[in-house]
Design a protein around this motif. Structure first.
Motif, short mmCIF file in Angstrom:
data_model
loop_
_atom_site.label_atom_id
_atom_site.label_comp_id
_atom_site.label_asym_id
_atom_site.label_seq_id
_atom_site.Cartn_x
_atom_site.Cartn_y
_atom_site.Cartn_z
N ASN A 159 4.21 4.18 9.08
CA ASN A 159 3.55 2.96 9.56
C ASN A 159 2.11 2.90 9.08
OD1 ASN A 159 5.85 2.07 10.90
ND2 ASN A 159 5.26 2.97 12.85
N THR A 160 1.45 4.04 9.05
CA THR A 160 0.06 4.08 8.57
C THR A 160 -0.01 3.73 7.09
OG1 THR A 160 -0.54 5.76 10.21
CG2 THR A 160 -1.96 5.57 8.27
N ILE A 161 0.90 4.28 6.31
CA ILE A 161 0.95 3.96 4.88
C ILE A 161 1.24 2.48 4.68
CG2 ILE A 161 2.19 4.38 2.73
CD1 ILE A 161 2.67 7.25 3.73
N ASP A 162 2.22 1.96 5.41
CA ASP A 162 2.58 0.54 5.28
C ASP A 162 1.39 -0.37 5.59
OD1 ASP A 162 5.15 1.25 4.62
OD2 ASP A 162 6.00 0.80 6.59
N LYS A 163 0.68 -0.05 6.66
CA LYS A 163 -0.46 -0.88 7.07
C LYS A 163 -1.55 -0.87 6.02
CE LYS A 163 -3.61 -1.65 10.96
NZ LYS A 163 -4.02 -1.18 12.31
N ALA A 164 -1.84 0.30 5.46
CA ALA A 164 -2.88 0.40 4.43
C ALA A 164 -2.44 -0.32 3.16
CB ALA A 164 -3.18 1.86 4.14
N TRP A 165 -1.17 -0.15 2.79
CA TRP A 165 -0.66 -0.80 1.58
C TRP A 165 -0.71 -2.32 1.71
CZ3 TRP A 165 3.52 -4.09 1.03
CH2 TRP A 165 3.91 -4.37 -0.28
N LEU A 166 -0.26 -2.85 2.85
CA LEU A 166 -0.26 -4.29 3.04
C LEU A 166 -1.68 -4.83 3.10
CD1 LEU A 166 1.62 -6.72 3.45
CD2 LEU A 166 1.42 -6.36 5.91
N GLY A 167 -2.58 -4.09 3.74
CA GLY A 167 -3.97 -4.53 3.82
C GLY A 167 -4.62 -4.66 2.46
N SER A 168 -4.17 -3.87 1.49
CA SER A 168 -4.76 -3.95 0.14
C SER A 168 -4.32 -5.19 -0.61
CB SER A 168 -4.37 -2.71 -0.66
OG SER A 168 -2.99 -2.73 -1.01
N LYS A 169 -3.30 -5.89 -0.10
CA LYS A 169 -2.77 -7.08 -0.78
C LYS A 169 -3.50 -8.36 -0.38
CE LYS A 169 0.35 -4.52 -2.66
NZ LYS A 169 0.29 -4.18 -4.11
N GLY A 170 -4.43 -8.27 0.56
CA GLY A 170 -5.16 -9.45 1.01
C GLY A 170 -4.80 -9.84 2.42
N GLU A 171 -5.68 -10.61 3.05
CA GLU A 171 -5.51 -10.90 4.48
C GLU A 171 -4.28 -11.74 4.79
OE1 GLU A 171 -8.35 -13.63 6.25
OE2 GLU A 171 -9.18 -14.07 4.27
N HIS A 172 -3.78 -12.49 3.80
CA HIS A 172 -2.62 -13.35 4.06
C HIS A 172 -1.31 -12.72 3.57
CE1 HIS A 172 -5.33 -16.46 5.35
NE2 HIS A 172 -5.94 -16.47 4.19
N ALA A 173 -1.35 -11.48 3.11
CA ALA A 173 -0.14 -10.83 2.59
C ALA A 173 0.87 -10.60 3.71
CB ALA A 173 -0.50 -9.52 1.92
N ARG A 174 2.13 -10.73 3.37
CA ARG A 174 3.21 -10.54 4.33
C ARG A 174 4.20 -9.54 3.75
NH1 ARG A 174 3.91 -15.79 7.23
NH2 ARG A 174 6.16 -15.50 7.16
N PRO A 175 4.80 -8.68 4.57
CA PRO A 175 5.79 -7.74 4.06
C PRO A 175 7.07 -8.47 3.66
CG PRO A 175 5.65 -7.60 6.46
CD PRO A 175 4.54 -8.51 6.02
N LEU A 176 7.55 -8.21 2.45
CA LEU A 176 8.76 -8.86 1.98
C LEU A 176 9.99 -8.30 2.70
CD1 LEU A 176 8.13 -9.09 -1.88
CD2 LEU A 176 7.78 -10.86 -0.14
N GLU A 177 11.01 -9.15 2.82
CA GLU A 177 12.25 -8.80 3.49
C GLU A 177 13.44 -9.27 2.65
OE1 GLU A 177 12.14 -10.76 7.25
OE2 GLU A 177 10.41 -9.64 8.00
N PHE A 178 14.62 -9.05 3.15
CA PHE A 178 15.87 -9.62 2.66
C PHE A 178 16.31 -9.02 1.32
CE2 PHE A 178 18.29 -13.63 1.19
CZ PHE A 178 19.44 -13.23 1.81
#
Length: 334
Positions: A159-178
């Motif tokens: 979860n820590t890695i995911d949060k840091a990775w997503l944060g590096s994509k910009g404030e409006h970045a969303r985790p992809l699904e499907f």
């Protein structure tokens, strides 16, 4: 006819993707993602997996069904979609699926490709892989340790890695699904997780999903890293996984689907939309803001894949920009 969640239908969906492999879909395990819905018909051997996005029903991978049930499931899903006044678009179809959809009257276009390495032929020796070997060596010199671990033992670190990775994509970045994999959930016991740590702290990981059919093996699926760390983290983790898989006698490592890549006139089917075909080529050249296809392909080509497998999108009616956009909406891209 019934519709239910893929999570509650875990066993029938798993049975379908492991039994009905004739389409040779290397991403079929994504059918088990949490959040998917499943369409079935009484007495019909198979499932169809989809998500609703606005007025569109986005189907994943074609029906996973016995040959004599394939057309029945496709017709049933199509009928249900029309009854609800929705629009059906099907994505990540393999060539065998694409032929079936074209015969059923869908507009079918190539949308990209998936890539695979035949492990018995693979080696990191030679000048071709010099840069890759250097990146791996650098990560290891910086203290990277790679281990295969159960996901439940490192949930907080992931979860820590995911949060840091997503944060590096910009404030409006969303985790992809499907159309990408998951870590956790009811299907986790079938996946494999390799984690890279430095000084005992996890900094990156790659999740691998099983692949069924004649090119059975594993798919390099979800991957994340803490930004700003050592170069070569992902390469070192994947090299470690390859070594382990090869030692187990695994035949194929798949790198999954990348939209807009591997496009070729030879892959297109009769009746394809020329304007949609043009759009795919345009997005390959200019669409990095929508999806970083070129950088994704650069990573995959580092491993000198032996197979490029075309993948398709099918529209029930003319090719539609709205339908294509709703594929990305189903993926939580916006």
């Amino acid at each position: 006819m019934s519709t239910t969640s893929a999570t509650t239908l875990d066993s029938p969906v798993l049975r379908a993707i492991t039994t009905h492999t004739q389409s040779e879909n290397p991403s079929s395990f994504l059918a088990l993602n949490s959040g998917n819905d499943v369409f079935t018909l009484p007495g019909v051997d198979g499932v169809a997996v989809y998500r609703r996005a606005g007025r569109h029903l986005v189907q994943f991978g074609g029906p996973f069904a016995a040959p004599d049930a394939y057309g029945k499931l496709l017709a049933g899903l199509r009928e249900r979609t029309r009854e609800e006044q929705l629009h059906l678009v099907s994505v990540q179809l393999q060539r065998a699926d694409a032929e079936q959809y074209r015969k059923a009257g869908f507009t079918v276009n190539q949308i990209g490709a998936s890539w695979a390495v035949h492990l018995p032929e693979f080696t990191l020796r030679g000048t071709r892989f010099m840069q890759l070997r250097n990146k791996i060596s650098r990560a290891l010199r910086n203290g990277l340790v790679v281990e295969e671990v159960p996901a439940e033992e490192c949930e907080e670190a992931l979860n820590t890695i995911d949060k840091a990775w997503l944060g590096s994509k910009g404030e409006h970045a969303r985790p992809l699904e499907f159309l990408v994999g998951q870590v956790g959930g009811p299907a986790q016991g079938h996946r494999r997780l390799f984690v890279g740590s430095i000084d005992g702290a996890p900094v990156s990981y790659i999740s691998y999903s099983p692949v069924y059919g004649s090119r059975s093996g594993w798919m390099h699926d979800l991957s994340r890293r803490i930004p700003g760390g050592s170069p070569g983290l992902m390469e070192a983790i994947n090299a470690s996984a390859i070594e382990k898989f090869a030692g187990e006698g695994v035949e194929w490592l798949h790198f999954g689907f990348t939209p807009f890549t591997g496009l070729s006139e030879d892959n297109e089917l009769p009746g394809r939309s020329p304007s949609f075909q043009w759009l795919m080529h345009f997005l390959w050249a200019e669409g990095a803001a929508l999806y970083p296809a070129q950088s994704q392909l650069d990573y995959k080509e580092k491993w000198a894949p032996h197979a490029a497998l075309p993948e398709y999108v099918a529209f029930d009616g003319p090719a539609s920009i709205a339908g294509f956009a709703h594929v990305f909406r189903a993926c939580n891209a916006f």
